[in-house]
Each structure stands twice: as structure tokens, then as C-alpha cells.
Write a protein that holds these residues in place. Structure first.
Motif, short mmCIF file in Angstrom:
data_model
loop_
_atom_site.label_atom_id
_atom_site.label_comp_id
_atom_site.label_asym_id
_atom_site.label_seq_id
_atom_site.Cartn_x
_atom_site.Cartn_y
_atom_site.Cartn_z
N ARG A 603 1.67 -26.10 41.22
CA ARG A 603 0.58 -26.94 41.72
C ARG A 603 -0.50 -26.09 42.40
NH1 ARG A 603 0.86 -28.06 47.26
NH2 ARG A 603 2.78 -27.36 48.28
N GLU A 604 -1.69 -26.60 42.43
CA GLU A 604 -2.80 -25.91 43.09
C GLU A 604 -2.84 -26.30 44.57
OE1 GLU A 604 -6.42 -26.68 41.06
OE2 GLU A 604 -5.81 -25.61 39.23
N ARG A 605 -3.46 -25.45 45.37
CA ARG A 605 -3.54 -25.66 46.81
C ARG A 605 -4.66 -26.66 47.13
NH1 ARG A 605 -1.16 -22.88 50.55
NH2 ARG A 605 -0.67 -21.22 49.05
N ALA A 606 -4.33 -27.59 48.01
CA ALA A 606 -5.32 -28.60 48.38
C ALA A 606 -6.15 -28.18 49.59
CB ALA A 606 -4.61 -29.93 48.68
N GLY A 607 -5.54 -27.43 50.51
CA GLY A 607 -6.25 -27.08 51.73
C GLY A 607 -6.59 -25.61 51.82
#
Length: 683
Positions: A603-607
Motif C-alpha cells: 500500500r502507499e503512504r497516506a501521511g
């Protein structure tokens, strides 16, 4: 019981790697345990336990082993006899008359596996077309069998002159041997190679017979142990040619397992190259004992017919793998001339590097990596093995004093020597074969690969290093991607212009029926089978051939073969000739399709971006001591960027990048490192 879990275990010289996959969830688990050379099956069972794999839930177990290779290296195989056609007793011991080292007056051929009094003759003769000229003298055969039994041989290689064309006499000889001495292991050459060149075929049979008793006992014992623990799934073994074979087939033809472990990594590299869109890769697999270098071209591993062991030919298909004695356990020492050496001798699994605290006293590559700061006590190997940095440094100091260096300077020199050897191995499979390393990315794996990858790539001008997920156990992961394969061949030396399409199709169809029967016995229905036809082509009078795919659907297949041969010959040898063309061998590769694991996407980082876990002083390549940021791979997500200098640690390995290098995390968790070049800065 719902059997869905898949397990792959690769037994190396120092560590045994295990990967557990649960397809329903896409969960992978990577582990390492010490190899147990004195009881290899026990090490495999320990690996199952470490991965917490419930035997009753395992649907498929893929295994890679160096047992056969180690038996050859240590000359600890079975006492082996050869039976040859009368008048051809010395085929194996004479070999070829060429010299691999032209100008070394100290060169000696490697020691043989047997002596002349271990070779026997029987009266028989077939011609190259299969015609029987002299029937097998069964009284002579019984006499030889009785003598072999009396002298206590454990294994026999039967290699008659033209058995590739007519195997009847080899088959009857095997029957007589098993009647007279039922406990003996027997290898018949035609079942390994239905090709001409009696020396290569005999050598293949001898190597197979030499390791057969040991490999058979091991695989039978392991199979029984797994069954006793509740395993009822499919047991596959990685083979040198890049696919897999059933454990039952491996027991019959163990010569196909000599490069079993390294082949898994190359198969995995080919599958991974397709996944990430990098079709051309140089692979380096650096473990505890050795380093294996190979190529992936157009997302396919490079195959060649005619691997070798210490100059002895093995006439079965094999992946093109170049192996050197350079691993984490490679010993550091001064030779008789006082020069610093790293390998090929290794500390192995026992006692291992000094830093492992298992009784090792001689310094190794790993001890040097600890001393320069690449590895630290704060990142236990395999999650459990804490490193002794002070012990590693102390082990290096006596040699450092002799060279008037401090321990850090010596450690940096050790790494430079190892890197130079690895660069040479990569050049052997690229530059020496007409490939420019700059046209490839370097895929690095194995427990020690990440420690050297960026330095090796920089030396060769390779712009990018890729580190796959689970790098320390990637060869085991690659085994999960391997299909079951069988390679069949028939010698047929004919001018291309005189070939009859219907005759060629008949020969292929005969081999495919044989392959279909094998795959069906192994549980592969017709819709899980693939057959690939090819043939070996050469200019008339040449010694060696080029393998060309046979275009069975073409209107004029032989015209296509002629055109493709010219293209391949020019690519491999740099020229074409206006000479007649002939074929030498028809080949079929039969594949039983196995479901491949799907690698989960990260998954990609949200923050905000990731945070380093600390810093460590490292004695870098430029000789200066610099603070390197310490990162944990499990903290990184897709799209994250890590600037060098940095050390990225994970459960099974460590990756190092230097000042100016930049790491970006790919969608499958791969680490893509763009290398800084002198005078350049990465964005």
C-alpha cells in the motif's frame, strides 16, 4: 482438511531459507535457520517448524538442495563402476584433449571419481542408426555383474557406445545387474541423454551414479519424515534446468539437482522481471558460502546445453549460472606470499563467522561487514542471531597488524577484494558473452547480496539495483514459481535441405507422447501441459550447435529455422557464413503448469514519510567514516524514497546504499536503487 499452504525450502551451505505462502490471504513469511550438514533432513524439518507450517495444511512443498553438489565437491559419493562397450573402456578417463588453462604449466586435471580398474567392458555393439551389429553377450554381462557384486560397488553407470540410438542393450544390462546384485543403484545413460557424443553422455551417467545413493536416501528419508508429520501434498524438487521435478523423478535422476538451489533464484528473477517490467536483469545471489551470477534476457532465464562440474560435462539442460566461492562465510587469510585473500574457503554453517558466537575463530567477509558498520548488533540476523561486533573486530586484528593496518582498514580491503571477485563473475556472464552490463539492471538477493550490490553495480556502470521482497530467501520464493519440466532429445544429424517435415513431426510426436505419459503420472491433465519444440542447428562440419525454436505452425518451418539460425549465430558468435546447414538434435521441453503465487502489492503512504530508526557510523567506500541512517524495511511503503547513505535492514538480509544513491520503494515492495555517478546528483 483444506490444503492450501505452500512452502519452499532452499538448503544452502550456511543457511536454510524457508518461505511460507498462504494463497487465501496472500501472506508470505520468510525465515532462515542454520543448515545442518550432518543431518540435512533435520534442518529442513526445523525450517518447517520455524515457519510454523502445519504439515496437514501444506498443498505443495518445493525443495532446493546442494546435497548432490556437495557430494561431488567433497568426493564423498558412492563407490561407482562403469560398464562400457568392449573396446571403449577408457572413454570417461580419457575425456577430451582440450585444455581449459592454456599457459599454466602447473595445471592438472581435477581428480577423477574412479580408477581404471573400476571400469568394465561387455561385448555388444550398435551402430549410430540403431542397427545391432553385435548382440549383447549375456554370459559376459553376467560375469561383469558378478565381479561388480563381489567387489562391493554401490552404484553403476551403464554407458554403451550408441545406446542413444538403440537402448535395448543398456536396458537388458540393468536387468541383469539388478538380478545379480539387487541392492546396487544403476544409472543407464540413455535415460539421461538420448544424444550422441559418448564422452559427454558417459560423464553425465557417472556423475548421476556417483551421487544417486546419497540423494535417494536423503529424499526417501525426508519424504517419509514429512509423511509421518501429516504431509500429503505434492513434493517437488528444483532442478538445474530451471523448472521442478517430482521427488520420485529426482530420486531416479539426481544429476538434474546439481544446481538445484541457485536455479530457484533465477526462475524467481525471471518471474519477477515480468512483474515489474524489467526484462533484462543481471542476478547475483550471495549466500553464506558462494555467489551465483546469472542472466535474464527478455524475462527468460538463459539456458544452455552442456553444464560442467570441474571440467566434467553434464549433458542435460541447465541454467547459465556462474558460481564463485564468495559468500558471507568466506574466510579472510594471508596466502603463502603474504597477499590478502577472501575465499573460496568458507566457515560454512559450522562454526560460521566469528560474529555468530558459534565457535568460529577465523575472520570472514561477514566479520568485515560488521567491522565497517554495514551490519550491527542492533539488527539480529534472522530476527534471532545477535552479532558480536567486538569479536569480529578482534578476529581481524592479527591479520591487520601483519599488514600494518587497523581493523577497519583491513575490513574495507576485504570488502573491496570480494567486490572485485564478484565484478569478475558478472563480467564472465556479460562482457565475455557480448553483453554490456550497462544495458541491464542488477537484481540482488541472498543473505549477503545487499551488502555488495551497489558497489558492484557502480564498478560495472550498471545504473540501477533492484532488491526483491524477501531477498534473503528469494531463491526459495523463486521455487514457488517453478513448473514441472521434462527435457527430451533425440540425435538426428541431417542436412536441413534434406529434412522431411512429416518425419520430423513424427519424431516430435513420439517424444511428446512419452512426455505426456510422464506428466499424466505426475498429476498434470492435458490442459496443464505445454510442449515446446526446438532443434540444434549448425553449419556442416562445425563441432557445436545453436538451439533454435521449431516453428511447427509455419508454412515452411525449415526456412524459418534457417533465418532464425543465422540471427542467433551472429548474435552469439559475431558472424554468419555461406555454408550448408544441418541439424544434430531434436528437442522437446514438456512443462506441467503449476499455479504461481501472486505477490501482494504494497500500500502507499497516506501521511508523512517514513522515519529512520537511528544512525550508525560506517567506514564507507571512500575511506571516510560517515553516519548512515538506519531504516527497517517493514517501515517502508510503496512510493517511499530513502536517500543515501543508508542501511536498510530486514528479517533475512541487509541492503546498503551510499552518499548520492537514492532508493525508491516499488509497488511490490521491491527496493529500486538509482546509483549516483561521479559528478552527478540524483533529483
Amino acid at each position: 482438511m483444506d490444503r492450501t499452504t505452500r512452502v519452499a525450502i532452499d538448503v544452502g551451505g550456511t543457511f536454510t531459507d524457508v518461505v511460507k505462502l498462504i494463497p487465501a490471504t496472500g501472506e508470505f513469511r520468510f525465515e532462515k535457520v542454520p543448515t545442518t550438514p550432518e543431518a540435512p533432513a533435520a534442518g529442513v524439518l526445523h525450517a518447517f517448524d520455524r515457519a510454523e507450517a502445519d504439515m496437514a495444511e501444506v498443498a505443495m512443498f518445493n525443495h532446493g538442495t546442494t546435497l548432490g553438489l556437495n557430494s561431488l565437491l567433497t568426493r564423498s559419493g558412492a563407490r561407482t563402476a562403469i560398464i562400457a562397450t568392449r573396446g571403449f573402456r577408457d572413454v570417461f578417463l580419457l575425456g577430451r584433449t582440450d585444455r581449459r588453462v592454456m599457459y599454466d604449466i602447473t595445471y592438472r586435471k581435477p581428480s577423477a571419481f574412479l580408477e581404471r580398474y573400476d571400469t568394465f567392458e561387455v561385448t555388444e555393439r550398435a551402430y549410430f542408426d540403431g542397427t545391432i551389429a553385435t548382440p549383447l553377450d549375456e554370459q559376459d554381462a553376467h560375469r561383469v555383474a558378478d565381479e561388480i557384486n563381489r567387489r562391493g560397488f554401490e552404484s553403476v553407470a551403464i554407458a554403451l557406445l550408441h545406446s542413444y540410438a538403440n537402448p535395448r542393450h543398456e536396458q537388458r544390462l540393468r536387468e541383469i545387474l539388478l538380478e545379480r546384485c539387487p541392492e546396487i543403484e544403476v544409472t543407464v545413460s540413455h535415460e539421461l541423454s538420448r544424444e550422441y557424443r559418448e564422452y559427454e553422455r558417459t560423464s553425465t551417467a557417472v556423475l548421476d551414479a556417483y551421487i544417486k545413493p546419497i540423494v535417494r536416501r536423503y529424499l526417501r528419508h525426508l519424504d517419509d519424515s514429512l509423511t509421518d508429520r501429516g504431509f500429503a501434498g505434492r513434493f517437488l524438487v528444483s532442478r538445474s534446468g530451471g523448472g521442478a521435478m517430482t521427488a520420485a523423478a529426482a530420486r531416479e535422476q539426481p544429476v538434474n539437482l546439481i544446481l538445484s538451489g541457485p536455479a530457484g533464484g533465477v526462475v524467481g528473477a525471471a518471474g519477477f522481471s515480468r512483474l515489474i517490467g524489467r526484462p533484462n536483469l543481471i542476478t547475483i545471489d550471495m549466500g553464506g558460502t558462494s555467489l551465483d551470477a546469472s542472466l535474464v534476457l527478455d524475462s527468460q532465464p538463459v539456458l544452455h546445453q552442456g553444464a560442467e562440474f570441474e571440467g566434467l560435462p553434464i549433458n542435460t539442460p541447465s541454467l547459465y549460472i556462474h558460481t564463485i566461492g564468495s559468500g558471507g562465510g568466506s574466510l579472510v587469510y594471508l596466502d603463502e606470499g603474504g597477499a590478502l585473500q577472501v575465499g573460496p574457503r568458507s566457515a560454512g554453517a559450522v562454526p560460521g563467522p566469528v560474529a555468530y558466537r558459534r565457535g568460529g575463530t577465523q575472520p570472514t567477509f561477514t566479520d568485515a561487514a560488521v567491522t565497517v558498520g554495514y551490519l550491527g548488533a542492533d539488527t539480529p540476523l534472522g530476527g534471532t542471531l545477535a552479532l558480536d561486533a567486538a569479536g569480529a573486530r578482534s578476529a581481524l586484528e592479527p591479520i591487520a597488524q601483519q599488514l600494518d593496518l587497523d581493523a577497519q582498514q583491513l575490513a574495507r580491503g576485504v570488502l573491496r577484494i570480494a567486490n572485485t571477485k564478484i565484478v569478475g563473475a558478472v563480467r564472465a556472464i556479460t562482457v565475455e558473452l557480448g553483453h554490456d552490463p550497462k544495458d541491464f539492471a542488477l537484481l540482488s538477493f541472498g543473505g549477503a547480496g545487499g551488502l555488495v550490490a551497489v558497489d558492484v553495480a557502480r564498478e560495472l556502470g550498471i545504473p540501477e539495483v533492484i532488491v526483491p521482497p524477501g531477498q534473503g530467501a528469494f531463491s526459495a520464493l523463486g521455487m514457488l514459481m517453478a513448473d514441472v519440466q521434462h527435457d527430451l532429445a533425440r540425435t538426428s544429424v541431417q542436412a536441413l535441405s534434406e529434412l522431411d517435415e512429416s518425419t520430423v513431426d513424427h519424431s516430435y510426436a513420439t517424444m511428446e507422447r512419452e512426455a505426456d505419459a510422464r506428466l499424466a503420472d505426475e498429476g498434470f491433465p492435458p490442459d496443464r501441459q505445454i510442449f515446446q519444440r526446438s532443434l540444434d542447428v549448425r553449419y556442416t562440419g562445425q563441432e557445436h550447435s545453436v538451439n533454435v525454436a521449431y516453428p511447427e505452425d509455419a508454412d515452411d518451418p525449415f526456412a524459418v529455422v534457417e533465418k532464425d539460425f543465422a540471427t542467433l549465430h551472429e548474435r552469439q558468435y559475431g558472424h554468419v557464413m555461406d555454408e550448408p546447414i544441418e541439424i544434430t538434435t531434436l528437442r522437446v521441453r514438456a512443462t506441467g503448469i503449476v499455479d504461481k503465487p501472486a505477490l501482494p502489492e504494497l500500500r502507499e503512504r497516506a501521511g508523512a514519510g517514513p522515519t529512520a530508526r537511528g544512525r550508525r557510523p560506517v567506514h564507507g567506500p571512500d575511506g571516510a567514516v560517515t553516519d548512515y541512517a538506519l531504516w527497517a524495511r517493514e517501515d517502508l511503503l510503496a512510493g517511499d524514497v530513502v536517500p543515501g547513505p543508508a542501511v536498510v535492514s530486514e528479517h533475512t538480509a541487509t541492503t546498503v546504499l551510499h552518499e548520492g544513491d537514492q532508493l525508491r520503494v516499488g509497488r511490490y515492495g521491491e527496493l529500486v536503487i538509482a546509483l549516483a555517478r561521479e559528478g552527478e546528483e540524483l533529483p
